[in-house]
Design a protein around this motif. Structure first.
Motif, PDB file in Angstrom:
ATOM      1  N   HIS A  14       0.807  -0.828  -0.244  1.00 21.66           N
ATOM      2  CA  HIS A  14      -0.020   0.250  -0.147  1.00 21.66           C
ATOM      3  C   HIS A  14       0.779   0.994   0.146  1.00 21.66           C
ATOM      4  O   HIS A  14       1.034   1.470   0.802  1.00 21.66           O
TER       5      HIS A  14
ATOM      6  N   LYS B 195      -9.844  -1.091  -5.292  1.00 21.32           N
ATOM      7  CA  LYS B 195      -9.249   0.531  -4.222  1.00 21.32           C
ATOM      8  C   LYS B 195     -10.489   1.210  -4.116  1.00 21.32           C
ATOM      9  O   LYS B 195     -11.005   1.832  -4.829  1.00 21.32           O
TER      10      LYS B 195
ATOM     11  N   ASP C 165       2.324   3.180   3.573  1.00 18.68           N
ATOM     12  CA  ASP C 165       1.277   4.652   2.716  1.00 18.68           C
ATOM     13  C   ASP C 165       1.869   5.499   3.105  1.00 18.68           C
ATOM     14  O   ASP C 165       1.624   7.150   3.158  1.00 18.68           O
TER      15      ASP C 165
ATOM     16  N   HIS D 126       1.712   5.595  -1.730  1.00 22.60           N
ATOM     17  CA  HIS D 126       1.614   5.811  -3.540  1.00 22.60           C
ATOM     18  C   HIS D 126       2.427   6.352  -4.480  1.00 22.60           C
ATOM     19  O   HIS D 126       2.947   7.372  -4.013  1.00 22.60           O
TER      20      HIS D 126
ATOM     21  N   HIS E 112      -5.361   0.114   6.625  1.00 23.84           N
ATOM     22  CA  HIS E 112      -5.003   0.965   7.248  1.00 23.84           C
ATOM     23  C   HIS E 112      -5.315   0.814   8.838  1.00 23.84           C
ATOM     24  O   HIS E 112      -6.304   1.402   9.669  1.00 23.84           O
TER      25      HIS E 112
END
Ligand SMILES: [Zn+2]
Length: 338
Positions: free
Chosen positions: A52, A169, A285, A54, A231
């Motif tokens: 996970h 997602k 994350d 970005h 999360h």
């Protein structure tokens, strides 16, 4: 009205459920593989995977299907960073930036080609942040119609790119599931049932929403093993996470950073004690090109956490399970029925 039957009728009417249909054939052909922005790979090729992250996002900006990044700036910032995390041991990562908050699959493909890191992109919509990144059509359409849009990306590729998503997602807000968040999650379950793509749902410290998601999966005939509590590290009571893992869900402890490592290790010790390390995914994350604000690095797992886990008595086999085997199993295309 039996919505399941209506959906089946609708799917059949557009040829999706016929054994000769392109999607049914596709699902068979694609089973057992993992789909990256550069195409299909074998599960073994995934290597050490951050589940996970970005690579970039337009989060904080207006919702837009076509994010207007400064391409030169993005490349000069992100490419060296991807090369760095590769040198630390990262072979692959899942990019969790959805459509309408900055997904740009052609950019991901170029970055993947030039860095040598496998990148998995997604289909789905982001229902957290008070729904500000949910496109208008999703409020008007039902779950099946939304699923058909996502399945089209799976079948034909995203826009004109021919790049297919490697997972689904979605994201939910705090409190019990809102109407739109429930609908998007149901669309994700339906999309899984037809494609075999993993469903990752941004849930955080919301055990009630996680419980509702498990209920929807059951209603839609999908196994919890197709689902990630994303999360989950934000959940203050580990017993909820253990319970979800015991039911077969994936628990994503994805906020790894220097300040969190002790908490992460305590959670991992609880999972180890329960014999449930095989349900855990680890990641940061991070974000190597956030819209404004500081870069969120995605390297502490390699530089700090894995060495610390070894010191704390986690075996090489257990670390391999957490960083290689579990991601492999989660992202391998496989329809997982309840
Ligand atoms: Zn994220």
């Amino acid at each position: 009205m039996n919505t399941r039957r209506t959906f089946l009728k609708r799917m059949t009417s557009i040829g999706l459920l016929l054994s000769t249909s392109p999607l049914s054939k596709l699902s068979k052909v694609r089973t057992g593989k993992i789909f990256t922005v550069q195409g299909a790979i074998t599960p073994k090729q995934l290597g050490t995977c951050l589940t996970h992250e970005h690579v970039m996002s337009n989060f904080g900006g207006e919702k837009s299907l076509e994010p207007a990044y400064d391409q030169a700036k993005l490349f000069s910032q992100v490419l060296p960073y991807l090369k760095k995390v590769k040198s630390l041991g990262c072979d692959s990562l899942a990019d969790c930036t959805t459509a309408y908050f900055g997904r740009d699959v052609k950019m991901l493909k170029s970055l993947s080609e030039q860095s040598g890191v496998h990148i998995i992109t997604n289909t789905g919509y982001y229902g957290a942040a008070a729904d500000r990144y949910v496109p208008e059509h999703a409020f008007e359409e039902d779950a099946e119609a939304i699923a058909l849009r996502w399945l089209k990306e799976w079948e034909e590729g995203i826009a004109d790119s021919k790049i297919v998503p490697g997972f689904i997602k979605v994201a939910v807000d705090g409190g019990p599931l809102s109407t739109i968040d429930e609908k998007l999650f149901r669309a994700a379950a339906i999309t899984h049932r037809q494609s075999g793509l993993l469903v990752a749902c941004h849930t955080g410290n919301n055990p009630e929403a996680a419980r509702q998601q498990l209920e929807i999966l059951q209603e839609e005939g999908v196994s919890p093993s197709a689902w990630v509590w994303t999360h989950a590290n934000q959940c203050s009571d580990v017993t909820h996470l253990i319970k979800a893992a015991r039911q077969g869900g994936w628990v994503s402890l994805d906020g790894v950073r220097e300040a969190s490592i002790e908490l992460h290790i305590n959670y991992l010790k609880s999972f180890k004690k329960e014999g449930l390390l095989e349900r855990v995914l680890l990641s940061h994350d991070g974000n190597s090109y956030p819209r404004g604000g500081a870069i969120r690095p995605y390297e502490a797992l390699f530089t700090q956490m894995l060495p610390k886990l070894a010191e704390e008595g986690f075996s090489a086999k257990e670390l391999h399970l957490l960083t290689v085997k579990n991601p492999q199993k989660a992202f391998t295309v496989q329809i997982r029925k309840a």
